[in-house]
Every structure is written in structure tokens, then in C-alpha cells.
Design a protein around this motif. Structure first.
Motif, mmCIF file in Angstrom:
data_model
loop_
_atom_site.group_PDB
_atom_site.id
_atom_site.type_symbol
_atom_site.label_atom_id
_atom_site.label_comp_id
_atom_site.label_asym_id
_atom_site.label_seq_id
_atom_site.Cartn_x
_atom_site.Cartn_y
_atom_site.Cartn_z
ATOM 1 N N GLU A 82 0.825 -1.209 0.000
ATOM 2 C CA GLU A 82 0.000 0.000 0.000
ATOM 3 C C GLU A 82 0.862 1.263 0.000
ATOM 4 N N LEU A 83 2.013 1.206 0.660
ATOM 5 C CA LEU A 83 2.920 2.355 0.662
ATOM 6 C C LEU A 83 3.453 2.648 -0.741
ATOM 7 N N LEU A 84 3.522 1.634 -1.583
ATOM 8 C CA LEU A 84 4.057 1.773 -2.935
ATOM 9 C C LEU A 84 2.988 1.936 -4.011
ATOM 10 N N SER A 85 1.743 1.740 -3.666
ATOM 11 C CA SER A 85 0.699 1.650 -4.689
ATOM 12 C C SER A 85 0.564 2.919 -5.533
ATOM 13 N N ALA A 86 0.777 4.086 -4.958
ATOM 14 C CA ALA A 86 0.659 5.326 -5.736
ATOM 15 C C ALA A 86 1.781 5.454 -6.769
ATOM 16 N N SER A 87 2.898 4.771 -6.561
ATOM 17 C CA SER A 87 4.030 4.829 -7.490
ATOM 18 C C SER A 87 3.993 3.731 -8.542
ATOM 19 N N ALA A 88 3.141 2.737 -8.348
ATOM 20 C CA ALA A 88 3.078 1.592 -9.260
ATOM 21 C C ALA A 88 2.109 1.869 -10.400
ATOM 22 N N TYR A 135 -3.393 -19.425 4.559
ATOM 23 C CA TYR A 135 -3.567 -18.212 3.750
ATOM 24 C C TYR A 135 -5.011 -17.712 3.724
ATOM 25 N N SER A 136 -5.958 -18.604 3.489
ATOM 26 C CA SER A 136 -7.363 -18.190 3.378
ATOM 27 C C SER A 136 -8.017 -17.921 4.719
ATOM 28 N N SER A 137 -7.461 -18.453 5.793
ATOM 29 C CA SER A 137 -8.099 -18.279 7.108
ATOM 30 C C SER A 137 -7.462 -17.170 7.944
ATOM 31 N N ARG A 138 -6.262 -16.719 7.569
ATOM 32 C CA ARG A 138 -5.623 -15.639 8.322
ATOM 33 C C ARG A 138 -6.380 -14.329 8.114
ATOM 34 N N GLU A 139 -6.192 -13.402 9.038
ATOM 35 C CA GLU A 139 -6.828 -12.088 8.943
ATOM 36 C C GLU A 139 -5.791 -10.995 9.149
ATOM 37 N N ASP A 140 -4.632 -11.154 8.523
ATOM 38 C CA ASP A 140 -3.547 -10.199 8.698
ATOM 39 C C ASP A 140 -3.147 -9.626 7.343
ATOM 40 N N GLU A 141 -2.070 -8.859 7.326
ATOM 41 C CA GLU A 141 -1.616 -8.220 6.087
ATOM 42 C C GLU A 141 -1.041 -9.212 5.082
ATOM 43 N N PHE A 142 -0.869 -10.478 5.474
ATOM 44 C CA PHE A 142 -0.350 -11.521 4.600
ATOM 45 C C PHE A 142 -1.453 -12.395 4.019
ATOM 46 N N SER A 143 -2.689 -12.109 4.334
ATOM 47 C CA SER A 143 -3.809 -13.008 4.048
ATOM 48 C C SER A 143 -4.388 -12.842 2.651
ATOM 49 N N ARG A 148 -6.805 -9.706 -1.766
ATOM 50 C CA ARG A 148 -7.979 -9.440 -2.613
ATOM 51 C C ARG A 148 -8.413 -7.983 -2.470
ATOM 52 N N GLY A 149 -8.410 -7.473 -1.242
ATOM 53 C CA GLY A 149 -8.785 -6.080 -1.020
ATOM 54 C C GLY A 149 -7.832 -5.112 -1.695
ATOM 55 N N PHE A 150 -6.537 -5.400 -1.624
ATOM 56 C CA PHE A 150 -5.540 -4.555 -2.268
ATOM 57 C C PHE A 150 -5.752 -4.557 -3.780
ATOM 58 N N TYR A 151 -5.967 -5.740 -4.331
ATOM 59 C CA TYR A 151 -6.200 -5.867 -5.770
ATOM 60 C C TYR A 151 -7.444 -5.079 -6.187
ATOM 61 N N ALA A 152 -8.522 -5.241 -5.437
ATOM 62 C CA ALA A 152 -9.781 -4.563 -5.778
ATOM 63 C C ALA A 152 -9.647 -3.042 -5.704
#
Length: 172
Positions: A82-88, A135-143, A148-152
Motif C-alpha cells: 500500500e505504501l508503494l501503490s501510488a508509485s506503481a 492463507y485463506s483463514s488468516r486475517e492479517d496483512e499476509f492473508s 484481494r482487497g488490495f487488488y480490488a
């Protein structure tokens, strides 16, 4: 024109590093593995302060934009992405099935920037496989949910890979 600033993310073992290395080599891009910034050199491992990593990321982007160099950054850390998303200008979500990620992890080559020896890396494999499986059950920044939220939420060019593919045929 091909993308010049690419973020690659997904579960461990999804092929992020392999794709990033291939893009960096074929295009002459700078390559950054977020694992090299995300952790302090401590035992047990601790995450580096977000502010310190943010400063290093800004320097990486500035240095590789000033010399007109493209870059590819890869990792599973949504907070850092997320810190890099504006530059990508392009993000790539390696959305492979967990079983494929586990199979990839079991045959991954030695990562000397993470482990002193291949034996040390292999000793960590059981823990890594268990972590990948969550992966699918975690609720952290690695999940999966965070990825999916970042992609969306990204408003630039986006690609999803659901299987490892022939890297020579990619047109990112």
C-alpha cells in the motif's frame, strides 16, 4: 508501452520471486524483495517499524525513478504494498491454489538473502508449509482477504495469475 513500476504479491510459494527476477533480468529493472526490508535482524524475528521501511521504499522509488529505471517489487506484505501503490502502474496478484504454493515451496531453491544455508531453509519448511496452508483463514496483512482487497482497490493496470506460467510468454 510495457509497465515500468510493478508490484507482485500473493501467498508464499506462489511464484512472486521467480516472476520478479525474470522481469528484472529481461527488462533491466531494479528488483526489491520486501522480505529484505520487512524484518529486523533479530531472534525471534520481529517486523521492522513501518516508518523505517516506508523511508527505504521511498528511497528505492526515488533512486530508480530518477535514473529512469523501471522497478519490480515483490512480497506478501499488504501494508508495505500500500505504501508503494501510488508509485506503481501495474500490480500482479499471484492467486494460485494453496496446494500449488505448497508444492512450489517444497522445491524452492536456496534463498541466501533469507537463510545462511540451504539446510537452515529446509529446517524451516514444515513451518512454512503450515503458514501457506493458513492463507485463506488468516486475517492479517499476509492473508488472501488482504490481497484481494488490495487488488480490488488498485486503480491502475492489474493482472491475476491462477497458475504458474511460462515466463517467456508474459507481456506485462
Amino acid at each position: 508501452m510495457p509497465s515500468q513500476h510493478i508490484l507482485i504479491f500473493g501467498n508464499s510459494g506462489s511464484g512472486k520471486s521467480t516472476l520478479a527476477r525474470a522481469l528484472a533480468a529481461s527488462r533491466g529493472f531494479a528488483h526489491l524483495d520486501l522480505d529484505t526490508l520487512a524484518w529486523l535482524p533479530s531472534s525471534p524475528p520481529q517486523r521492522a517499524p513501518l516508518e523505517a521501511v516506508d523511508a527505504e521504499l521511498r528511497d528505492f522509488v526515488k533512486d530508480n525513478t530518477a535514473n529512469n529505471c523501471g522497478w519490480v517489487v515483490e512480497g506478501c506484505y499488504t501494508d508495505l504494498l500500500e505504501l508503494l501503490s501510488a508509485s506503481a502502474d501495474h500490480i500482479v496478484f499471484m492467486d494460485l491454489p494453496v496446494e500449488a504454493c505448497i508444492a512450489n515451496a517444497k522445491v524452492r531453491p536456496w534463498e541466501p538473502h533469507k537463510y545462511l544455508t540451504k539446510a537452515a531453509q529446509d529446517a524451516n519448511l514444515e513451518m512454512l508449509v503450515a503458514w501457506i496452508a493458513q492463507y485463506s483463514s488468516r486475517e492479517d496483512e499476509f492473508s488472501y482477504a488482504a490481497h484481494r482487497g488490495f487488488y480490488a482497490g488498485f486503480h491502475g493496470r492489474k493482472t491475476i495469475f491462477t497458475e504458474n506460467t511460462d515466463l517467456e510468454s508474459l507481456e506485462l
